[in-house]
Each structure stands twice: as C-alpha cells, then as structure tokens.
Write an enzyme that holds these catalytic residues in place. Structure first.
Site, mmCIF file in Angstrom:
data_model
loop_
_atom_site.group_PDB
_atom_site.id
_atom_site.type_symbol
_atom_site.label_atom_id
_atom_site.label_comp_id
_atom_site.label_asym_id
_atom_site.label_seq_id
_atom_site.Cartn_x
_atom_site.Cartn_y
_atom_site.Cartn_z
ATOM 1 N N VAL A 103 0.953 -1.230 0.060
ATOM 2 C CA VAL A 103 -0.202 0.025 0.211
ATOM 3 C C VAL A 103 0.945 1.483 -0.059
ATOM 4 O O VAL A 103 1.972 1.461 0.922
ATOM 5 C CB VAL A 103 -0.695 -0.065 1.255
ATOM 6 C CG1 VAL A 103 -2.043 1.232 0.970
ATOM 7 C CG2 VAL A 103 -1.869 -1.402 1.196
ATOM 8 N N HIS A 154 -7.297 7.963 2.133
ATOM 9 C CA HIS A 154 -6.087 7.823 3.159
ATOM 10 C C HIS A 154 -6.279 8.137 4.487
ATOM 11 O O HIS A 154 -6.767 9.096 4.652
ATOM 12 C CB HIS A 154 -4.981 8.881 2.468
ATOM 13 C CG HIS A 154 -3.595 8.885 3.272
ATOM 14 N ND1 HIS A 154 -3.296 9.916 4.009
ATOM 15 C CD2 HIS A 154 -2.750 7.881 3.656
ATOM 16 C CE1 HIS A 154 -2.279 9.757 4.809
ATOM 17 N NE2 HIS A 154 -1.962 8.604 4.598
ATOM 18 N N SER A 169 -2.809 2.051 10.649
ATOM 19 C CA SER A 169 -3.742 0.745 11.398
ATOM 20 C C SER A 169 -3.557 0.584 12.670
ATOM 21 O O SER A 169 -2.351 1.028 13.120
ATOM 22 C CB SER A 169 -3.462 -0.436 10.504
ATOM 23 O OG SER A 169 -1.932 -0.517 10.474
ATOM 24 N N ASP A 171 -11.800 -10.872 7.681
ATOM 25 C CA ASP A 171 -10.124 -10.755 7.855
ATOM 26 C C ASP A 171 -10.104 -9.509 8.964
ATOM 27 O O ASP A 171 -9.191 -8.709 8.727
ATOM 28 C CB ASP A 171 -9.657 -10.390 6.695
ATOM 29 C CG ASP A 171 -7.892 -10.611 6.771
ATOM 30 O OD1 ASP A 171 -7.451 -11.268 7.746
ATOM 31 O OD2 ASP A 171 -7.295 -10.067 5.742
ATOM 32 N N LYS A 208 -8.753 -7.780 11.957
ATOM 33 C CA LYS A 208 -7.404 -7.860 12.898
ATOM 34 C C LYS A 208 -6.862 -6.500 12.859
ATOM 35 O O LYS A 208 -7.317 -5.697 12.267
ATOM 36 C CB LYS A 208 -6.288 -8.789 12.047
ATOM 37 C CG LYS A 208 -6.246 -8.523 10.463
ATOM 38 C CD LYS A 208 -5.036 -9.315 10.066
ATOM 39 C CE LYS A 208 -4.965 -8.956 8.586
ATOM 40 N NZ LYS A 208 -3.766 -9.992 8.067
ATOM 41 N N SER A 244 -4.466 -4.609 11.883
ATOM 42 C CA SER A 244 -3.771 -4.044 10.803
ATOM 43 C C SER A 244 -4.894 -3.836 9.603
ATOM 44 O O SER A 244 -4.876 -3.148 8.729
ATOM 45 C CB SER A 244 -2.974 -5.044 10.101
ATOM 46 O OG SER A 244 -3.552 -6.230 9.463
ATOM 47 N N PHE A 269 -11.953 -5.854 3.503
ATOM 48 C CA PHE A 269 -12.973 -7.039 3.652
ATOM 49 C C PHE A 269 -13.205 -7.832 2.627
ATOM 50 O O PHE A 269 -12.930 -7.331 1.279
ATOM 51 C CB PHE A 269 -14.216 -6.542 4.313
ATOM 52 C CG PHE A 269 -14.644 -5.513 3.841
ATOM 53 C CD1 PHE A 269 -15.717 -5.137 2.667
ATOM 54 C CD2 PHE A 269 -14.295 -4.008 4.227
ATOM 55 C CE1 PHE A 269 -15.963 -4.097 2.047
ATOM 56 C CE2 PHE A 269 -14.576 -2.794 3.773
ATOM 57 C CZ PHE A 269 -15.513 -2.771 2.707
#
Length: 393
Positions: free
Chosen positions: A82, A145, A150, A190, A192, A194, A209
C-alpha cells in the site's frame, strides 16, 4: 435521548456532469445514493464528512496508472503493498493498494467487476473507496488515506492501548460489521488490528474485507499470516459465518489490550512485567509451555518462550481454552465482552446485536473520550484544528 430526523444528504453533481469512475447517468446514481445514505443513522458530523468524501469522489473520474504520483509506502501485507499517493488530476491524496497476480484476463476482469460493490459501501465505519483498475500485472485498489495508519502500527508505538480507547474501537468495528452484513450481505473475513484504520479526526474504519470472492480465491496462498486471527470453526474447515468475524475482533481486542498476540497466553511473570503489578486471573495461571527440543530459546516480546510454529498455533486455537483478559487491570464489563466474543462454539458466541447492547458498549458509548487527541499524541501526528471526540462513535 431520541434520535432526531436526519437532514437530507446534499450531494452536488460534478460540474461537468461526469460520471463517477465510468458509471453513466450520474444524477440518477446520486439520487439512489442519497436515499441509501438517509437510511443510515448518521449524526451531523458523520453526514457532512460522507457528503464531502462523495462530492470529492465525483471529481476523480476514471482512474489510470499515469495519474498517480507515489508519496511513500504505508505498509505491506495480504499479498499487496500500500502506497500513499497523489492523484494528480484531482489533487487528492489516496492510499493505493497494489496486488500482483498472475491471472488470466477473464479472472482479472471478474475481480475488477466484483470490486465495484465497494462504490456502494458508504459508511462512517468503512474506509472510503475511489475505484479499482488493472495495469501492468497489478490490480490497484484506491482508497481514502487514513493518516493515523492501522491499529497494529499504533500498538507498536503505544505498547498497549487503553480500555477506554478500545471501547470506541469496539463500537466502530461492531457498527462496521453490522453495516456490511445488513446493507450488503458481506462478511469481513479478515478482522485484525492491521485492518482497522484510524485518522487524526478520530475516525475508526474497517478496510480489506472480503468483497470479491474471486480475489480471495486468487490470493488464497498469501493468507498465511491471517490464519492466526481465524476462529476455531474456520480453521477446522467447517461452515462459518459472521460469528467468525466476532472471534477475530475479540482476539484483536485482547492483543491490543495486553500489547502482544495473546496465544500462548502470558504467564504470571510476563503479566507482572507488562502491567507492573501482580495480576490475578486465569491468564496468570498458565503453566510455562515446554520448549520444543532442538529449538533455540528466543525472545518473544517479554515472554522467554520461543514463538510457536504456525501448526502449533493453529492447533492451540482449535484445542485449547480461548484467550482472556487478565483480571485486576481491566473492568469486569470489558472482560465479559471479550469472553463473549471468544466462545469457541459459534452458536454460543455473542452475535452483533447482543454485543451492541452489552454493558461494555453502552458504557463506552456514553464515555467522552478524545480519541483523536490520544491518537495524535501517541503517534506524533498534528491534530486538525477542530478536534473531535471519538468521531462518529
């Protein structure tokens, strides 16, 4: 306090009437979008921010590789890198995720098509989406952005994240998961640290997602790191549902509260080092795990035990008791909330509706917490001129 009727969302069509990223009849789309947004229970500030994002987005037009200038790398993971980029035609700063995939054109087109659903994911708890395109062997996903990064990055700076802050995080994650499920029939798959992003305005949003089944399949081999947040039922290959996301959220909360991935659980000595005092509770009673013969002793945070091999870790999640928060340092409500998320049987695990009315969430909702101020001082960010209290939470 009863919720007042939301003011209609105002979206101004782009000056030239151009469509958003290649869709036709911009005005009809805007009317449909306004209707959808009015169904969401937004406060004034959330409404204005979504309006501003969507109005900016209309100026973007079709995304092309040549239109981007790299500013810096934001992170890597989940099979992609990213970058913080500048979109030259609009002047907007975006996050651009690049996923390198060796795939046939038909599969590639299907992925881009499936990702278009993200245009309809407009919520204060979901990272904004500008568009997706393919160029030079890479799928690009362009997103809003988030300048705070995260929560796994924030955790590295903070050491541990305070319970009051995690209360606001919990509310945002539950509301984000509820929005995906109720409005789009999507599971995250997913959850978590991060994949929970934050910014200096105090917003907390979910990203990454599972909207494209084809992309999930094409990237199946790169999901190794994520397995450590998967629920027992998912690791066993049985049917799983949004209940699996709730397990992942609970595990993430324990990690952020204690300052390290919570499996294997910290022993009494490590907890004392973490919290500077003797800590009561089951977590402190875990017997030290024997060292695998032939494996060198290595440091694992404050834990002197060697890190588990991935197969040991997955076996532990499936067969051993779930992690929990040590008592004595966290409120009973927070401990109970986490315990209800980490019940191994998904049928007994709390669901999103039950969690939304849990005492920990009710208390966190009522608390005045300057999330933006905490974040900015923790990671050394400049706070915007209008500080917010855990915006939108």
């Amino acid at each position: 306090m009863p919720k007042k009727k939301p003011t209609p969302i105002q979206l101004n069509p782009a000056p030239d009437g151009s469509a958003v990223n290649g869709t036709s009849s911009a005005e009809t789309n805007l009317e449909a979008l306004q209707k959808k947004l009015e169904e969401l229970e937004l406060d004034e500030q959330q409404r204005k921010r979504l309006e501003a994002f969507l109005t900016q987005k209309q100026k973007v037009g079709e995304l092309k590789d040549d239109d981007f200038e790299k500013i810096s790398e934001l992170g890597a993971g989940n099979g992609g890198v990213v970058f913080k980029v500048s979109h030259k035609p609009s002047g907007l700063v975006m996050a651009r995720k690049l996923i390198h995939l060796e795939i046939k054109p038909a599969i590639r087109n299907q992925i881009i098509r499936e990702l278009q659903v993200l245009h309809e994911c407009n919520s204060p708890y979901i990272v904004g989406f500008y568009g997706a395109f393919y160029s030079d062997g890479e799928i690009s996903i362009c997103m809003e952005h988030m300048d705070g990064g995260s929560l796994d990055q924030v955790l590295k700076k903070a050491g541990r994240i305070p319970e009051q802050i995690l209360g606001k995080v919990s509310i945002a994650v539950i509301k984000g998961l509820t929005y995906l499920r109720e409005k789009h029939k999507i599971m995250h798959r997913d959850v978590k640290p991060s994949n929970i992003l934050v910014n200096s305005r105090g917003e907390i949003k979910l990203c990454d997602f599972g909207v494209s089944g084809q992309l999930i399949d094409s990237m199946a081999n790169s999901f190794v790191g994520t397995r450590s947040y998967m629920s027992p039922e998912r690791l066993q290959g049985t049917h799983y549902s949004v209940q699996s996301d709730i397990w992942s959220m609970g595990l993430s909360l324990v990690e952020m509260a204690v300052g390290r991935y919570p499996i294997p659980p910290p022993d009494a000595k490590e907890l004392e080092l973490m919290f500077g005092c003797q800590v009561e509770g089951d977590a402190a009673e875990t017997p030290p795990r024997p060292r695998t013969p032939g494996r060198p002793l290595s440091s694992y945070g404050m834990d002197s035990r060697p890190p588990m091999a991935i197969f040991e870790l997955l076996d532990y999640i499936v067969n051993e008791p779930p992690p929990k928060l040590p008592s004595g340092v966290f409120s009973l409500e927070f401990q109970d909330f986490v315990n209800k998320c980490l019940i191994k049987n998904p049928a007994e695990r709390a669901d999103l509706k039950q969690l939304m009315v849990h005492a920990f969430i009710k208390r966190s909702d009522a608390e005045e917490v300057d999330f933006a101020g905490w974040l900015c001082s923790t990671i050394g960010l400049n706070q915007p001129s209008t500080p917010t209290h855990a915006a939108g939470v």
